[in-house]
Enzyme design. Structure first.
Site, PDB file in Angstrom:
ATOM      1  N   ASP A 145       0.806  -1.225   0.000  1.00  0.00           N
ATOM      2  CA  ASP A 145       0.000   0.000   0.000  1.00  0.00           C
ATOM      3  C   ASP A 145       0.837   1.272   0.000  1.00  0.00           C
ATOM      4  O   ASP A 145       0.333   2.342  -0.357  1.00  0.00           O
ATOM      5  CB  ASP A 145      -0.953   0.001   1.200  1.00  0.00           C
ATOM      6  CG  ASP A 145      -2.088  -0.992   1.021  1.00  0.00           C
ATOM      7  OD1 ASP A 145      -2.371  -1.357  -0.130  1.00  0.00           O
ATOM      8  OD2 ASP A 145      -2.688  -1.412   2.020  1.00  0.00           O
ATOM      9  N   MET A 158      -3.010   9.424  -0.765  1.00  0.00           N
ATOM     10  CA  MET A 158      -4.366   9.044  -0.376  1.00  0.00           C
ATOM     11  C   MET A 158      -4.745   9.588   0.994  1.00  0.00           C
ATOM     12  O   MET A 158      -5.700   9.127   1.620  1.00  0.00           O
ATOM     13  CB  MET A 158      -4.497   7.522  -0.418  1.00  0.00           C
ATOM     14  CG  MET A 158      -4.337   6.976  -1.833  1.00  0.00           C
ATOM     15  SD  MET A 158      -4.380   5.173  -1.952  1.00  0.00           S
ATOM     16  CE  MET A 158      -2.689   4.783  -1.533  1.00  0.00           C
ATOM     17  N   TYR A 181      -9.786   0.114   3.005  1.00  0.00           N
ATOM     18  CA  TYR A 181      -9.230   0.268   4.341  1.00  0.00           C
ATOM     19  C   TYR A 181      -8.848   1.711   4.637  1.00  0.00           C
ATOM     20  O   TYR A 181      -8.515   2.479   3.736  1.00  0.00           O
ATOM     21  CB  TYR A 181      -7.971  -0.591   4.507  1.00  0.00           C
ATOM     22  CG  TYR A 181      -8.179  -1.861   5.300  1.00  0.00           C
ATOM     23  CD1 TYR A 181      -8.354  -1.823   6.676  1.00  0.00           C
ATOM     24  CD2 TYR A 181      -8.191  -3.110   4.681  1.00  0.00           C
ATOM     25  CE1 TYR A 181      -8.535  -2.980   7.412  1.00  0.00           C
ATOM     26  CE2 TYR A 181      -8.375  -4.280   5.407  1.00  0.00           C
ATOM     27  CZ  TYR A 181      -8.547  -4.210   6.770  1.00  0.00           C
ATOM     28  OH  TYR A 181      -8.736  -5.363   7.500  1.00  0.00           O
TER      29      TYR A 181
END
Length: 684
Positions: free
Chosen positions: A351, A360, A435
């Site tokens: 990630d 993000m 998530y």
């Protein structure tokens, strides 16, 4: 991946062919740049807004301003033969050497450079560039080997979804399942990885293996209805679907799992207001990106890849500013899933390295993400077309009550003293598809430093056939499965305990055998072992031995004659459960040990190497430490790998309560006594 950049400073002959420029950015909303929601604030909260002004002589570690980012983009575009083909993966500060940081002063001009990762989608070629922002010129331009794939960009998410939805083969797969409205389909572009099962025709292509879900209506939680068995393999350079892998029809689960406010009708009515107020303001001060709080001093940094970074942490001990850390960040995370099915075994997302968790980051909101008197910092970056973007309120800085600091009562005299603990929190929160990850760094009044990762959001889901019991997951709602998985993080700690020359000792609690030295069988001691080389420093946690690691400065002694130091105290951790020869272990070799120690090298920044996306493995910590370099009494970096083993529960659905994981750095012989003895008594 073992490569040496092909230097080409003139840009002559870089490109041999061109294709038609495909069109405009489809993903203006792919990067969530939400504004501060004033309706969500509470009267007790106070935001201390940044000025966002840039000094004429910024500190060497200050993140790039929007103006600097824009200028770097302009300089690269002006030097490139076909700028319309360029996508700007990241534009960030090229951090200067430690010597330059030490020499910085108000009257000393320092180098100011931008580092850019670029992608020419017309030829599928990745590149790196360095721009001198003071002299406004291109310093270097490196063509990377064809196999190198930069991280997946935020605006590629929406472009990929649109590409999948217009694919005739995908529409046919929907029709086969009785799904008529493609607008209700959610597409998550997962990284493709490398598993040794790739088709020859995929070689050299920039790929995503997109997973899909179906909403029942526009605001529905799509993760409640997985489109199991359908995977779209997408060429991200051409934004076209190469093929649809169809593993058979699995019915959509029957229940919704909505979590938004409009769906939650029966909320608790018995909560009274809980106010956190600081009528005189917070105890910290901020000067640009420098923060001073109590006896701590450090600098805030931010990168598109890592998100929040802490620089030059020091603690005032009397009249001395004592260095502890040069740089600290969570620099990689991997989420390996445990389902071996053909349609699921490739779920091993990096990630940070494959996406860039900083891109993000959320815009944090008063009263929701933070409470108290906050100071926010914005994060500046670009979209993939080179347009500067700002994530407002990406970083939150505030104080928190942290319970007891110390306490003692003398039962003979009746004397009692108590001190409340206060900590300073610097944090950001990122949404990675389903998530959410919150990254928190806490500074304490006793000189301790804590890294805490908070996991929440929505679990990855798959569908079950009626009556099917999952073997590699947990049924969390009727016909809805949450697979077993792990969240593994790597922290990079560039140590500077009272200076750069540091060493690392492992400390284990050891039982003493019965004998003349231990006649009653009660003796045990703490044994210290110096880790002299990189291979010796590849270590695992051991709760049975109470294991911790002590980072010391051998050249600096405390008044008791012992080297000053800090100890790395482990928290929750778990063994890596994939097989040693699994593809994810080849690509994320750092998972093999919880502790790694390397001599500081500017270029050794990420534990899986610079470009883990579609990388077959071999880069990063395993490669560097194969040389077994000396790490005793040197400028060193400590890498700590910590993981959370997630066996899902029905209570984790539809949005999982926060789960925390992390570690602490605690002074160990660094101070002469408890440094928090001077904290004043609470007001009575």
């Amino acid at each position: 991946m073992n490569h040496e950049p092909d230097r080409d400073r003139s840009l002559d002959g870089i490109l041999s062919r061109r294709t038609f420029f495909r069109g405009s950015l489809l993903a203006a909303g792919a990067l969530a740049l939400t504004e501060l929601n004033e309706d969500s604030t509470h009267a007790a909260d106070e935001a201390i807004k940044p000025t966002n002004t840039k000094p004429s002589n910024p500190h060497p570690l200050d993140p790039l301003s929007p103006t600097e980012i824009g200028r770097a983009v302009e300089i690269v575009r002006a030097s490139y033969p076909t700028p319309k083909d360029l996508r700007f993966v990241t534009v960030t500060l090229r951090e200067p050497s430690k010597q330059i940081v030490r020499e910085h002063g108000p009257k000393k001009a320092i180098p100011r450079e931008a580092f850019l990762i670029l992608l020419d989608t017309s030829i599928g070629k990745a590149m790196e560039a360095i721009v001198d922002l003071r002299q406004e010129k291109l310093v270097s331009f490196d063509k990377l080997p064809h196999a190198v794939q930069p991280p997946i960009m935020a605006d590629e998410f929406a472009e990929c979804e649109e590409a999948v939805k217009r694919s005739p083969e995908f529409l046919a797969a929907l029709k086969k399942r009785g799904i008529d409205d493609v607008k209700l389909v959610m597409v998550d572009p997962w990284s493709a990885g490398i598993y040794g099962t790739e088709l020859p025709e995929d070689a050299g292509k920039r790929l995503s293996r997109a997973l899909c879900w179906v909403r029942s209506e526009v605001n529905d939680n799509g993760y409640a209805r997985p489109l199991d068995g359908v995977i779209a393999v997408v060429d991200l350079n051409k934004m076209e679907v190469l093929r649809i892998e169809d593993y058979g029809v699995v019915p959509l689960p029957p229940e919704s799992g909505n979590w938004a406010r409009e769906y939650l009708r029966d909320v608790r009515q018995d909560l009274k207001p809980l106010e956190i107020t600081q009528p005189q303001g917070p105890s910290f001060t901020v000067d640009g990106y420098e923060v001073a709080w109590q006896k701590w001093k450090f600098r805030i940094g931010f990168t598109p890849r890592e998100g929040l970074v802490l620089h030059t942490l020091s603690y005032a001990d009397g009249d001395r500013e004592r260095a502890i850390l040069a740089r600290a960040s969570v620099c990689e995370m991997v989420v390996p899933y445990g389902d071996p099915a053909e349609r699921h075994f490739r779920k091993n997302a990096f990630d940070i390295g494959e996406y860039g968790i900083g891109t993000m980051a959320n815009s944090l909101q008063l009263g929701c993400d933070c409470l108290g008197s906050m100071r926010y910092f914005d994060a500046h970056m670009t979209d993939s077309r080179g347009q500067p973007l700002t994530i407002k309120n990406a970083i939150c800085l505030h104080e928190e009550d942290s319970g007891l600091l110390w306490k003692h009562t003398d039962w003979r005299t009746g004397s009692s003293e108590t001190r409340r603990s206060r900590r300073l929190s610097a944090s950001f929160i990122a949404t990675v598809g389903n998530y959410e990850y919150g990254f928190f760094w806490y500074l304490y009044q006793d000189g301790s430093l804590q890294c805490e990762v908070k996991l929440t959001g929505i679990m990855n889901t798959t569908a079950l056939k009626p009556g099917e019991q999952p073997e590699y997951g947990v049924e969390i709602a009727p016909q809805l499965n949450a697979p077993f998985h792990q969240h593994v993080f790597a922290a990079r700690l560039d140590m500077s305990i009272d200076g750069a020359e540091n060493s690392v000792y492992e400390v284990n609690a050891v039982r003493i055998p019965r004998g003349s030295d231990n006649p009653h069988g009660n003796a045990f001691r703490a044994e210290e072992t110096l880790l002299k080389t990189e291979q010796q420093a590849k270590r695992m946690v051991n709760g049975a031995a109470g294991r911790f690691w002590r980072i010391v400065n051998p050249g600096k002694k405390n008044r008791l004659g012992r080297s000053v130091g800090y100890r790395l105290v482990t928290g929750e951790n778990c063994p890596i459960l994939v097989q040693p020869d699994a593809a994810v272990m080849k690509r994320a070799g750092f998972l093999a040990s919880n502790l790694w120690v390397t001599p500081y090298r500017t270029e050794e920044r990420y534990p899986s190497g610079e470009y883990p996306n579609q990388n077959p493995g071999g880069d990063g910590l395993p490669k560097w430490t194969a040389n077994d370099r000396q790490i005793e009494n040197t400028d060193l970096v400590v890498w700590y790998v910590f993981g959370h083993n997630h066996v899902p529960r029905p209570e984790d659905w539809p949005v999982m309560p926060v789960s925390t994981i992390g570690f602490m750095l605690k002074p160990d012989g660094f101070f002469e006594r408890n440094p928090a003895m001077d904290v004043p008594s609470p007001t009575k």
